[in-house]
Structure formats: C-alpha cells, structure tokens
Design an enzyme around this catalytic site. Structure first.
Site, PDB file in Angstrom:
ATOM      1  NE  ARG A 173      -8.848   0.358   2.537  1.00 56.36           N
ATOM      2  CZ  ARG A 173      -8.810   0.096   3.831  1.00 56.36           C
ATOM      3  NH1 ARG A 173      -7.909   0.657   4.600  1.00 56.36           N
ATOM      4  NH2 ARG A 173      -9.653  -0.750   4.372  1.00 56.36           N
ATOM      5  CD  GLN A 213      -2.810   1.422   2.302  1.00 57.17           C
ATOM      6  OE1 GLN A 213      -2.298   1.556   3.406  1.00 57.17           O
ATOM      7  NE2 GLN A 213      -4.112   1.504   2.090  1.00 57.17           N
ATOM      8  CE1 TYR A 229      -2.558   9.047   7.699  1.00 52.69           C
ATOM      9  CE2 TYR A 229      -4.046   7.368   6.854  1.00 52.69           C
ATOM     10  CZ  TYR A 229      -3.340   7.921   7.900  1.00 52.69           C
ATOM     11  OH  TYR A 229      -3.418   7.387   9.153  1.00 52.69           O
ATOM     12  N   GLY A 231      -9.367  -6.704   8.613  1.00 46.88           N
ATOM     13  CA  GLY A 231      -8.250  -6.094   9.320  1.00 46.88           C
ATOM     14  C   GLY A 231      -7.920  -6.821  10.610  1.00 46.88           C
TER      15      GLY A 231
END
Ligand SMILES: Cc1cc2nc3c(=O)[nH]c(=O)nc-3n(C[C@H](O)[C@H](O)[C@H](O)COP(=O)(O)O)c2cc1C
Length: 360
Positions: free
Chosen positions: A226, A98, A179, A309
C-alpha cells in the site's frame, strides 16, 4: 456501476465483485497484542466484502504505535488471528493481514517495552498521539542503525510467515500514511547519508528490501503493498521529487510480480495514470470520497478493485445494500477506536433493521 459487480482474480483469490474492505485500525486488541474476542465476529460480519484487509498489525514490539493494536509475532497472536481467518473463510471471504510498523509514529507509553520509538532519522513527526493518560507529544525517535534495519526487515519476514501460519490469505505491506516505510520514502523524515537515504533509489531501498524478504518467505502471489503518494499524514512531505519517487518505487515493485498494489489516492490524477501504466497486476484504488465516486476509477480502467473504509465499517452488509440501492448506516467516529462491541460489531444489517421495525 456495472463493473463493480463483475468477477476478478487477485493472486490466488477468486473475487465475485470489485469491492474490498480497506484496512482500519480499531484499537480493540488485548493488552499483549492478541486480537480481541470480538475481532473474528467483526471481520466475519463483513465477509461479503470479498477481500478484507485487516487493521494495521505490528511485526514487533518496536512496530507498535497505537494502544491496543494487534501484533503478529507471537504464538498467542497466531492463535488469535487463526480464529479471525477461520471465521472469515467460513463466511466465504478472504483476509490479508496488513503489516504495519509505526516507526516514529509511536509513544513509549503505548509499547510493551516502553522504549524510544525508532525511525530512519532522529526527527519527530511534530504531532500528538493518544496514550492511556491522554494526548501527548510524540518524542524524537532513535535513528535505526544498519544492523537495526536488517533486524527490522527480518521482523517483517517473520511476521509474514506468522500471518500465513495464522491462516491469512496473504499480507499487505503498509507503505503508506506516515508509518515506518513511508518515513524512509519521505524527503523530510529521512536525512540519512548511507544507502538508505538521499537519492530516490536510496530512500526506496528499505521498501524494496522488506518486500523482497516477504516475497521470498510467502510468495509474491500472497503479497500486496500500500502507498499513499502526496499524503501529509504523520508530518511526511514527499517534496518536489515525490511523483518521481513513486514512479520509481512502483517500477521496482512491478518487477516482483505482487498480488496487488493498493493506492490511497488523494488526487494526483497524472500520477495515478502513470502508476496504472507501469503496474500490470491488480491495482486497488481507495479514494476518500462519496459513494457516487465508488466506481469512477473502475469505469475509467484506472482501478481493478476499490477498497472501501468507513462505509464498510458501518455496514456489515454493504455489498447487499449497494446492490439493492438500500439506505446505509452512518458511521459513528466516536467509536472508531477502543471500547468494546459498541460501534464495532453492533452495526445492524438490513435484515436486522427490518426485524427490529417489525417488533415495534
Ligand atoms: C478508523 C480508521 C482507521 C484506519 N486505519 C488504517 C490502517 O490501519 N491502515 C491503513 O492503511 N489505513 C487506515 N485507514 C485509512 C483507510 O484505509 C482509508 O484509506 C480511508 O478511511 C479512506 O477511505 P474511506 O473514505 O473509504 O474510508 C483508517 C481509516 C479509518 C477511518
């Protein structure tokens, strides 16, 4: 539940079931961003998850947000990641790295160059961040110039090439959770007046330019993306135009024929339906929910694969346990970040638990 255990294909990967490991920052890399000694073991232990999406990995010094997060832009990083990808492949899994540029979600104490963090606009996220001296306010970031934006896109491109050189099966572009890419999308984090801010088309431009550069470099069949519509992480507000912006972004991304789109889904069911109808390629849907919810999106045809997760963090043999209806290890949140093997590579498998019991 049946559909979970059926085969599928993503990009060049043949997956034997519909679960994947969701990306999770573990803050155990070496000081210079090389994956830690235990990273290969940690990921290989979880290889039966099929597709492993790694922790967020910075494409540059500027891209680092958290302490001890890994990078993928030096020869040493590449060598470190090669150990991880080899171990995962040997154990029969696939691995996407990622690519995460933290943007303003960073602190000068956490980066190698100790500079002011960068962002689309000089607006602080209004949250604190963990540093070596404890929690600190995140400072106001420096606004990226147009030249900086081009350099950042080129950093993403080089990082994708480095990931492939390190043996990864592909990369996931982190456009979620507050982010850098998400900061360009957000209404309250991007007040630019040039072609990267203002209208929906402009706020989406950076995401698309990054993706196009990566696709050109490593191929669409090795590129995932994503998103996290409606997620207020890192102080991001989508605003009223949010759903419209995400429909537009997904339409633009759909034209690039990517390996997959990964939605961290917080509950706007109409938007998820719309995304499903726009997006013809594999759709990964991760919703933070109970295990009972694992197959709801698969069964309704809204998802093709379900990344998991925390349960995969705590259960290296999650697939086997679910298939057998066996009890699961509970995750220990105090060991999510930092430290060594504790809470990282020492969660037992069912087999190990059984042999431990046999000893007593
Ligand atoms: C310890 C931890 C670290 C995470 N780090 C990342 C990350 O680096 N990148 C990312 O996209 N999501 C990250 N997430 C979010 C997860 O990928 C996932 O969306 C979230 O945990 C909800 O799914 P779950 O209930 O199956 O865990 C992280 C979550 C946790 C618990």
């Amino acid at each position: 539940m049946e559909k979970i255990w059926s085969k599928t294909k993503i990009g060049n990967m043949e997956l034997s079931h519909r679960l994947a490991m969701a990306p999770m920052t573990r803050s155990r890399a070496q000081e210079d961003g090389t994956p830690g000694e235990l990273a290969a073991l940690y990921y290989a232990q979880r290889a039966t998850m099929g597709l492993l999406i790694t922790e967020g990995t910075q494409p540059s010094d500027d891209g680092q947000g958290y302490l001890w997060s890994p990078g993928i832009y030096t020869d040493k990083h590449i060598k470190g990641w090669k150990k991880v990808t080899d171990a995962v492949h040997e154990a029969g899994g696939y691995v996407y790295i990622q690519l995460m540029h933290a943007g303003r979600m960073s602190h000068p104490d956490n980066t190698p160059h100790h500079r002011q963090p960068v962002a689309p606009s000089a607006i602080a996220p209004g949250v604190e961040m963990f540093t070596a001296t404890g929690m600190q306010d995140i400072p106001v970031p420096r606004e990226l110039s147009q030249e900086d934006i081009q350099t950042t896109i080129s950093d993403f491109r080089k990082a994708a090439a480095a990931a492939i050189k390190a043996g990864a099966d592909g990369v996931e572009i982190h456009g979620a959770n507050g982010y850098l890419i998400n900061q360009f999308l957000g209404e309250n984090s991007n007040t630019r007046t040039d072609e990267y801010g203002g209208s929906i088309e402009n706020r989406v431009r950076f995401a698309i330019e990054v993706t196009k550069a990566i696709v050109e470099e490593i191929g669409a069949e090795r590129t995932g993306f994503r998103i996290s519509p409606g997620t207020p992480l890192g102080g991001i507000q989508d605003g009223e135009q949010g759903p419209q912006l995400y429909r537009y972004l997904v339409k633009e991304l759909a034209q690039l024929d990517l390996a997959y789109l990964h939605v961290m889904h917080l509950g706007d069911e109409n938007l998820l339906q719309d995304i499903r109808s726009i997006w013809q390629n594999p759709l990964l849907v991760n919703r933070a929910g109970t295990l009972d919810d694992l197959s709801v999106d698969l069964d309704r045809g809204l998802a093709d694969v379900v990344p998991v997760g925390v349960w995969s963090l705590a259960n290296p043999d999650l697939v086997e346990r679910l298939q057998q209806g066996a009890p699961l290890n509970e995750a220990d949140p105090t060991t999510f970040f930092g430290l060594g093997s504790k809470g990282y590579t020492d969660y037992p498998t069912l087999e190990e638990l059984k042999s431990q019991e046999g000893l007593h």
